[in-house]
Design a protein around this motif. Sequence first.
Motif, PDB file in Angstrom:
ATOM      1  N   UNK A   1       0.826  -1.203   0.000  1.00 50.42           N
ATOM      2  CA  UNK A   1       0.000   0.000   0.000  1.00 50.42           C
ATOM      3  C   UNK A   1       0.866   1.260   0.000  1.00 50.42           C
ATOM      4  N   UNK A   2       1.827   1.351   0.917  1.00 45.56           N
ATOM      5  CA  UNK A   2       2.615   2.593   1.029  1.00 45.56           C
ATOM      6  C   UNK A   2       3.516   2.793  -0.187  1.00 45.56           C
ATOM      7  N   UNK A   3       3.860   1.706  -0.896  1.00 48.98           N
ATOM      8  CA  UNK A   3       4.649   1.861  -2.126  1.00 48.98           C
ATOM      9  C   UNK A   3       3.940   2.829  -3.062  1.00 48.98           C
ATOM     10  N   UNK A   4       2.595   2.784  -3.062  1.00 48.78           N
ATOM     11  CA  UNK A   4       1.802   3.583  -4.012  1.00 48.78           C
ATOM     12  C   UNK A   4       1.819   5.079  -3.701  1.00 48.78           C
ATOM     13  N   UNK A   5       2.450   5.473  -2.609  1.00 49.28           N
ATOM     14  CA  UNK A   5       2.567   6.907  -2.360  1.00 49.28           C
ATOM     15  C   UNK A   5       3.510   7.517  -3.395  1.00 49.28           C
ATOM     16  N   UNK A   6       4.542   6.767  -3.783  1.00 48.09           N
ATOM     17  CA  UNK A   6       5.526   7.344  -4.698  1.00 48.09           C
ATOM     18  C   UNK A   6       6.077   6.318  -5.658  1.00 48.09           C
ATOM     19  N   UNK A   7       5.916   6.566  -6.960  1.00 51.94           N
ATOM     20  CA  UNK A   7       6.439   5.658  -7.974  1.00 51.94           C
ATOM     21  C   UNK A   7       7.942   5.735  -8.108  1.00 51.94           C
ATOM     22  N   UNK A   8       8.563   6.811  -7.625  1.00 53.00           N
ATOM     23  CA  UNK A   8       9.997   6.984  -7.798  1.00 53.00           C
ATOM     24  C   UNK A   8      10.773   6.418  -6.613  1.00 53.00           C
ATOM     25  N   UNK A   9      10.159   6.413  -5.432  1.00 52.04           N
ATOM     26  CA  UNK A   9      10.874   5.831  -4.288  1.00 52.04           C
ATOM     27  C   UNK A   9      10.013   4.851  -3.488  1.00 52.04           C
ATOM     28  N   UNK A  10       9.369   3.887  -4.171  1.00 55.52           N
ATOM     29  CA  UNK A  10       8.539   2.918  -3.444  1.00 55.52           C
ATOM     30  C   UNK A  10       9.341   2.078  -2.457  1.00 55.52           C
ATOM     31  N   UNK A  11      10.612   1.795  -2.776  1.00 51.66           N
ATOM     32  CA  UNK A  11      11.430   0.964  -1.884  1.00 51.66           C
ATOM     33  C   UNK A  11      11.587   1.662  -0.535  1.00 51.66           C
ATOM     34  N   UNK A  12      11.810   2.982  -0.574  1.00 53.47           N
ATOM     35  CA  UNK A  12      11.966   3.745   0.669  1.00 53.47           C
ATOM     36  C   UNK A  12      10.730   3.587   1.550  1.00 53.47           C
ATOM     37  N   UNK A  13       9.541   3.717   0.947  1.00 50.81           N
ATOM     38  CA  UNK A  13       8.303   3.580   1.728  1.00 50.81           C
ATOM     39  C   UNK A  13       8.188   2.180   2.316  1.00 50.81           C
ATOM     40  N   UNK A  14       8.540   1.173   1.514  1.00 51.50           N
ATOM     41  CA  UNK A  14       8.451  -0.205   2.010  1.00 51.50           C
ATOM     42  C   UNK A  14       9.439  -0.426   3.154  1.00 51.50           C
ATOM     43  N   UNK A  15      10.647   0.142   3.028  1.00 52.48           N
ATOM     44  CA  UNK A  15      11.669  -0.106   4.041  1.00 52.48           C
ATOM     45  C   UNK A  15      11.362   0.595   5.368  1.00 52.48           C
ATOM     46  N   UNK A  16      10.842   1.827   5.313  1.00 46.85           N
ATOM     47  CA  UNK A  16      10.466   2.497   6.572  1.00 46.85           C
ATOM     48  C   UNK A  16       9.309   1.756   7.238  1.00 46.85           C
TER      49      UNK A  16
END
Lengths: 265, 432
Positions: B61-76
Amino acid sequence: MAAAKARLAVHKFSSCDGCQLAFLNLGEDLLRLAELVEIVHFAEAGPVDPEAPVDIAFVEGSISTPEDEERIRQIRKNSRWLITIGACATAGGLQALRNLADGPGWIAEIYAQPGYIHSLATSTPIAAHVPVDLELWGCPVNGRQVLGAVRALLFGVVPALEQDKVCLECKRHQAVCVLVAKGLPCMGPVTLAGCGALCPRFGRDCYACYGPAENPNAAALGRRLEGLGLVPEAVARRFLFINNGAPDFAEAGRHWQEQAHDPEP
Amino acid sequence: MTQSREISLSVPVLARVEGEGALDLEVHGGHIETLRLRIFEPPRLFEKFLEGREYQEVPDMVARICGICPVAYQMSAVQAIEGIFGLAPDPWVRAMRRVFYCGEWIQSHSLHIHLLAAPDFLGYGSVAEMARAHPDTVRRGLALQALGNEIIRLFGGRSVHPVGARVGGFHRAPSRAEVAALQEQVGAALPGAEALVAWTASLNLPNDAQDFVSVALRHPDEYPMNEGRIVSSGGLDIPISDYEAHFVEHQEPHSTALYASLEGRPYLVGPLARLNLNLDRLHTPVREALGRTGIAFPSRNMFHSIVARAAEIHHALLEVTRLLEDYSAPEAPFAPATPRSGTGHGCTEAPRGLLWHRYDLDAAGQVRHARIVPPTSQNQARIEADLRRSLETLGLERDDEALRQQAEMVIRNYDPCISCATHFLTVRVGRR
């Protein structure tokens, strides 16, 4: 005499920008595309001319403000072919979850001064506002899909789109069925192919990011998921995810939400 | 007669930024009366969507906040959730998450340097124009971007909204053969990455030293990425769980992004802040490459951000090489999770800077409440402060086109991701 190059635009509405990356991640193909067509509007890549008439307009994102509604009508007038890319433009996106809830109430909970935020209560797909010539599903769409569409349209034909379900892609890749073998709540049986069956090939359940396939049997899959041990609320959540606004998924989701609140005897 | 003009400038769509925004500039009697970075990308209300969702759904779900940095959202997110469950990632998971994240830094920084920022310094409107005069430079940049995407794909199946990350680790471990093939590509890209550091430093970057507070993670022995304490150039040094005691978000009428401040003042997050605070954590060849540029780091020139991005690409490639040495696939790529209730914090270094998450979960592992602070809303006040002084230094008597170009260049230099901040840019200058 060389014919004039086709003119192309990429427009953005409410989205994560991820589908525009289908272009920006093309590598040298992006430079080739810029030779093949004239890119007249694509703000993230540089060219800005949102009102220019074009042959092909790609549209990312969902409609969620009154200004958006006006802008998409103008884009439709200026474009010969209008193509939606991704879950937001095609089904309203993850943010269409607000349609099922109290959008204004939610805004009030996140922003101290909700009066400053101009937003519609809903997030809706492009086709809810203007006629759309072609819909490319996926969250995100990939380079193959967008280049395939450009190539076909340049030849004057409408591209033949994928209609199969993810299950068929699993078979082609000889991937083990995670629903049968591991009992995972896989959405592959109702989901449009096109991703390459990424999730099952990674040993996990598909979460339907490519949207509903043609004639999905959502009712049967819902019962199967319940049989795997999911409570009705959890079955509803499987349908009400990335493409919660797609009619087939929205209906299935509503059904299972009702089951959760008012189970049949 | 006074020379001061009444200015009202409007740039309706800011090009080469991620997302949609605008700048309003009102100049009256030779002074800036109003300067607002207007972010009006409609709010997408992710923090509310998360409520009632199960913990396994959060990374997708949080990956969809940003297409350019989805990994960052997943990792946090996984860091915060694992903190609640008392689940510590094993050494393999920890190392491979770092490799995965390096892929995103390489991809995002290469995209920003070549497609968004460099055309400013070389006088082109887009990368396609720039490619005609600088084909080899553009080709090298696109190849690095592609390699970053390749690294993400190895662990995530695709580079935008990857599907491989989960609470506890990964869904799948790459095979030795796949890793060996990637290692070869990474090795081949290293000389180009080193040359990129020198190339960015050779650009005609404005000389513009200014005062700002840098904020970044700091780790005992690594260049910060997946974990660390939050430190600042002003002496702050706190665990990530104390973020809310020092940093405050507030709302402005013109923006759907919230503004963050540290003890009431603007601050900088992102590559330059990270580099300024962590020079001693860089791999030696990167420090040497930076030394050869003749630029003294820590730097107070915001335009050195592009050099910092290149240095981080170089560092990330060396880090991938180090972490994948003697690779073998583990028995299981993840540790099973047992849900329990609690509050957890996650804070990692997204390509654009600090990305802070907090989740409250119930005993079944469902989200009760979530809070997400993306890098761009943290930089928003800093960008406005920079714009104000940068336009005054340029001279407000300059014509609208010159002011617009300068403003766009300053904003772009921060690589704002407006989708992340829920948010975009149009410049409107009003002269009265």
